[in-house]
Design a protein around this motif. Structure first.
Motif, PDB file in Angstrom:
ATOM      1  N   GLN A   1       0.832  -1.208   0.000  1.00 12.36           N
ATOM      2  CA  GLN A   1       0.000   0.000   0.000  1.00 12.36           C
ATOM      3  C   GLN A   1       0.865   1.256   0.000  1.00 12.36           C
ATOM      4  N   GLY A   2       0.431   2.206  -0.783  1.00  9.51           N
ATOM      5  CA  GLY A   2       1.153   3.481  -0.864  1.00  9.51           C
ATOM      6  C   GLY A   2       0.262   4.559  -1.462  1.00  9.51           C
ATOM      7  N   LYS A   3       0.867   5.693  -1.758  1.00  7.81           N
ATOM      8  CA  LYS A   3       0.122   6.822  -2.322  1.00  7.81           C
ATOM      9  C   LYS A   3       0.551   7.081  -3.759  1.00  7.81           C
ATOM     10  N   ILE A   4      -0.423   7.507  -4.536  1.00  5.58           N
ATOM     11  CA  ILE A   4      -0.157   7.940  -5.920  1.00  5.58           C
ATOM     12  C   ILE A   4      -0.427   9.435  -5.975  1.00  5.58           C
ATOM     13  N   LEU A   5       0.631  10.208  -6.116  1.00  6.22           N
ATOM     14  CA  LEU A   5       0.514  11.664  -6.069  1.00  6.22           C
ATOM     15  C   LEU A   5       0.456  12.229  -7.483  1.00  6.22           C
TER      16      LEU A   5
ATOM     17  N   ASP B   1       0.038  15.682 -10.023  1.00  2.31           N
ATOM     18  CA  ASP B   1       0.601  17.040 -10.000  1.00  2.31           C
ATOM     19  C   ASP B   1      -0.298  17.979  -9.207  1.00  2.31           C
ATOM     20  N   GLY B   2       0.309  18.684  -8.273  1.00  6.21           N
ATOM     21  CA  GLY B   2      -0.425  19.681  -7.502  1.00  6.21           C
ATOM     22  C   GLY B   2      -1.143  19.138  -6.290  1.00  6.21           C
ATOM     23  N   GLU B   3      -1.120  17.816  -6.070  1.00  6.39           N
ATOM     24  CA  GLU B   3      -1.814  17.242  -4.916  1.00  6.39           C
ATOM     25  C   GLU B   3      -0.940  17.321  -3.669  1.00  6.39           C
ATOM     26  N   ASP B   4      -1.588  17.560  -2.540  1.00  4.33           N
ATOM     27  CA  ASP B   4      -0.903  17.593  -1.256  1.00  4.33           C
ATOM     28  C   ASP B   4      -0.841  16.169  -0.711  1.00  4.33           C
ATOM     29  N   GLU B   5       0.354  15.730  -0.350  1.00  8.79           N
ATOM     30  CA  GLU B   5       0.541  14.350   0.116  1.00  8.79           C
ATOM     31  C   GLU B   5      -0.343  14.033   1.322  1.00  8.79           C
ATOM     32  N   ASP B   6      -0.523  14.992   2.215  1.00  5.35           N
ATOM     33  CA  ASP B   6      -1.323  14.752   3.421  1.00  5.35           C
ATOM     34  C   ASP B   6      -2.796  14.538   3.112  1.00  5.35           C
ATOM     35  N   GLU B   7      -3.237  15.001   1.960  1.00  9.30           N
ATOM     36  CA  GLU B   7      -4.648  14.879   1.607  1.00  9.30           C
ATOM     37  C   GLU B   7      -4.938  13.628   0.771  1.00  9.30           C
ATOM     38  N   VAL B   8      -3.894  12.894   0.432  1.00  8.47           N
ATOM     39  CA  VAL B   8      -4.043  11.691  -0.399  1.00  8.47           C
ATOM     40  C   VAL B   8      -3.959  10.450   0.496  1.00  8.47           C
ATOM     41  N   SER B   9      -4.899   9.543   0.357  1.00 13.77           N
ATOM     42  CA  SER B   9      -4.925   8.318   1.156  1.00 13.77           C
ATOM     43  C   SER B   9      -4.105   7.216   0.486  1.00 13.77           C
ATOM     44  N   GLU B  10      -3.595   6.320   1.304  1.00 13.96           N
ATOM     45  CA  GLU B  10      -2.871   5.161   0.774  1.00 13.96           C
ATOM     46  C   GLU B  10      -3.863   4.162   0.192  1.00 13.96           C
ATOM     47  N   ILE B  11      -3.474   3.551  -0.891  1.00 17.35           N
ATOM     48  CA  ILE B  11      -4.311   2.536  -1.539  1.00 17.35           C
ATOM     49  C   ILE B  11      -3.473   1.284  -1.790  1.00 17.35           C
ATOM     50  N   PRO B  12      -4.108   0.102  -1.831  1.00 18.01           N
ATOM     51  CA  PRO B  12      -3.354  -1.136  -2.099  1.00 18.01           C
ATOM     52  C   PRO B  12      -3.154  -1.355  -3.591  1.00 18.01           C
ATOM     53  N   LEU B  13      -2.202  -2.185  -3.893  1.00 15.56           N
ATOM     54  CA  LEU B  13      -1.927  -2.524  -5.292  1.00 15.56           C
ATOM     55  C   LEU B  13      -3.042  -3.385  -5.878  1.00 15.56           C
TER      56      LEU B  13
ATOM     57  N   LYS C   1       3.917   1.310 -10.514  1.00 16.42           N
ATOM     58  CA  LYS C   1       5.306   1.736 -10.340  1.00 16.42           C
ATOM     59  C   LYS C   1       5.397   2.905  -9.369  1.00 16.42           C
ATOM     60  N   GLN C   2       4.501   3.868  -9.509  1.00 17.46           N
ATOM     61  CA  GLN C   2       4.543   5.043  -8.639  1.00 17.46           C
ATOM     62  C   GLN C   2       4.224   4.670  -7.191  1.00 17.46           C
ATOM     63  N   LEU C   3       3.308   3.731  -7.004  1.00 23.30           N
ATOM     64  CA  LEU C   3       2.936   3.313  -5.657  1.00 23.30           C
ATOM     65  C   LEU C   3       4.122   2.669  -4.939  1.00 23.30           C
ATOM     66  N   ILE C   4       4.821   1.758  -5.616  1.00 29.44           N
ATOM     67  CA  ILE C   4       5.970   1.110  -4.972  1.00 29.44           C
ATOM     68  C   ILE C   4       7.109   2.100  -4.789  1.00 29.44           C
ATOM     69  N   ASP C   5       7.255   3.022  -5.716  1.00 25.02           N
ATOM     70  CA  ASP C   5       8.281   4.052  -5.574  1.00 25.02           C
ATOM     71  C   ASP C   5       8.006   4.916  -4.340  1.00 25.02           C
ATOM     72  N   TYR C   6       6.729   5.183  -4.069  1.00 20.28           N
ATOM     73  CA  TYR C   6       6.366   5.949  -2.878  1.00 20.28           C
ATOM     74  C   TYR C   6       6.752   5.170  -1.613  1.00 20.28           C
ATOM     75  N   ILE C   7       6.528   3.832  -1.632  1.00 21.36           N
ATOM     76  CA  ILE C   7       6.891   3.003  -0.481  1.00 21.36           C
ATOM     77  C   ILE C   7       8.397   3.069  -0.242  1.00 21.36           C
ATOM     78  N   TRP C   8       9.171   3.031  -1.317  1.00 26.73           N
ATOM     79  CA  TRP C   8      10.622   3.124  -1.194  1.00 26.73           C
ATOM     80  C   TRP C   8      11.036   4.456  -0.574  1.00 26.73           C
ATOM     81  N   ASP C   9      10.441   5.522  -1.069  1.00 22.48           N
ATOM     82  CA  ASP C   9      10.814   6.846  -0.589  1.00 22.48           C
ATOM     83  C   ASP C   9      10.501   7.037   0.891  1.00 22.48           C
TER      84      ASP C   9
END
Length: 444
Positions: free
Chosen positions: A394-398, A400-412, A430-438
């Protein structure tokens, strides 16, 4: 979802090959091939990192039980702490094996295997009461052809083997400093330690080779080969000797104590009788020597079998041993990483390329049929494991222009109202797993 009793969940291809097999399947559009490779690459790295934590936890709990340790400890663990750590080692060992698609061999199954004859016909026995802990798992139940000589002829025989066998044992503590009749006597086995081994290509009926307390004895055939000829040779001797038993006793007394003793015992044994009995005694002695020589020959053959058995045990432990003790963990964690990644890739690929929605049962059957039709490989795919793993990623898909705090985590992976599986498209995955890495560490 079909359940197969004669198939395993183990996928006999490397994860790199699974990726290539999916690509060669031709269902992914050309522009998605590199994206699929990138997704698989970051997924493999993620699971390598994730299971590295499992490895470190295993090593930490195993440290005080490791018979090969060459480091000192700054902490003296209490008995209760050691008991807790031992339980964690045994449980984690079983869990990592199951993730690697190994399956357990019960004591009952082991005992049945011990009853079957191996290539060397000897009776073997193992006392499980010697062990405080005993865990045995295997993978790859296949047949291989072995060649060996018998009566100057080369014979080929199909043998049922396990491609991998993992064994964990902990011996029982000795009571009052003495070794009981049922405890191990090998000075190399320390009761406070846990011994772990991983082997390859072990014949199912020779699995007792791996246990340190294996005892060997004559088979019923060996015993009969000793007893039956002895009885057969003894019967004619007895029939010949018994009618003249008193005479023989008299002769013996005559030869040992003299004529006066014979007269006192009222035994009939004059010199003429002694002369007539000499041939009978010599014949009887000759038969006894022949019988003894035959028994000695049979016993020598049994001892030769013992030597061959010990030689085979030595070769098994030397040539078929993959790793021991703490070294086993690295191999098993790598196996678990391989299997979990292969399963996730297959599930994700088939959901990504399917033209219809699939329930877990339909997806399981689809993957099994795909492996059998395209690669002539029959497996009993474990659908629950990869589905659970995909929902836990589970991670976030951000955007452009979205605030990370306002985005909920979703599962793959998610399920629709009909219970069908749905996965994110490649770019989002890809973006979801990249968010988990970060966000793996939050030290800043």
């Amino acid at each position: 979802m079909t359940v197969y009793q004669d198939r395993e969940a183990f996928i006999p291809y490397s994860r790199r090959d699974i990726i290539e097999l999916c690509i060669k399947d031709g269902k992914l559009p050309e522009y998605s091939l590199q994206k699929f490779r990138d997704f698989c690459s970051i997924l493999l790295a993620y699971y390598h990192f994730k299971l590295h934590k499992t490895l470190e936890i295993l090593k930490k709990n195993y440290a005080p039980f490791n018979p090969d340790a060459n480091t000192k400890y700054i902490v003296d663990y209490s008995d209760s702490e050691l008991a807790t750590m031992k339980t964690k080692v045994v449980q984690s060992f079983a869990e990592i094996l199951e993730k690697g698609n190994y399956y357990p061999i019960s004591k009952a199954s082991l005992e049945r295997a011990f009853q079957e004859m191996s290539l060397i016909e000897l009776k073997t026995d193992i006392d499980f009461d010697d062990f405080e802990e005993m865990v045995c798992y295997c993978r790859g139940d296949i047949y291989q052809t072995y060649s060996f000589k018998r009566f100057f002829r080369k014979i080929e025989k199909k043998i049922d083997i396990f491609e991998r066998v993992a064994l964990l044992i902990k011996c029982k503590e000795k009571k009052d400093g003495h070794t009981s009749d049922n405890s191990l006597e090998d000075p190399h086995l320390i009761p406070s330690k846990i011994y772990i081994s991983l082997y390859k290509n072990i014949p199912k009926n020779d699995i007792e080779f791996l246990f340190p307390n294996v005892k060997i004895s004559m088979t019923l055939k060996d015993r009969l080969m000793l007893v039956v000829p002895a009885i057969g040779a003894a019967v004619p001797i007895a029939l010949k000797i018994l009618p003249q038993l008193l005479l023989i006793i008299g002769v013996i007394v005559f030869l040992v104590f003299g004529p006066s003793s014979v007269e006192q015992l009222k035994l009939r044994a004059n010199p003429e009788d002694v002369k007539n009995m000499t041939g009978l005694l010599l014949a009887s002695l000759s038969l006894l020597v022949t019988l003894g020589g035959f028994c000695f020959k049979q016993y020598s053959q049994y001892k030769t079998k013992q030597i061959k058995f010990q030689k085979q045990v030595t070769e098994t432990l030397f040539f078929k041993n993959i790793a021991n003790n703490a070294g086993v963990f690295q191999t098993l964690v790598d196996d678990a990483e391989e299997e979990e990644c292969k399963e996730i890739i297959l599930v994700y690929y088939h959901l990504l390329t399917s033209n219809t929605s699939l329930t877990p049962e339909q997806l399981d059957d689809k993957i099994e049929v795909w492996m059998e039709e395209n690669f002539d490989t029959k497996i009993d795919f474990d659908i629950n494991g990869p589905l659970n793993n995909l929902t836990k990623i589970q991670g976030k898909i951000l955007r452009d222009g979205e605030d990370e705090d306002e985005v909920s985590e979703i599962p793959l992976l998610t399920y629709d109202e009909n219970g069908c599986c749905q996965v994110l498209p490649l770019d989002d995955a890809k973006q979801l797993i990249d968010y988990i890495w970060d966000n793996a560490f939050h030290y800043a």
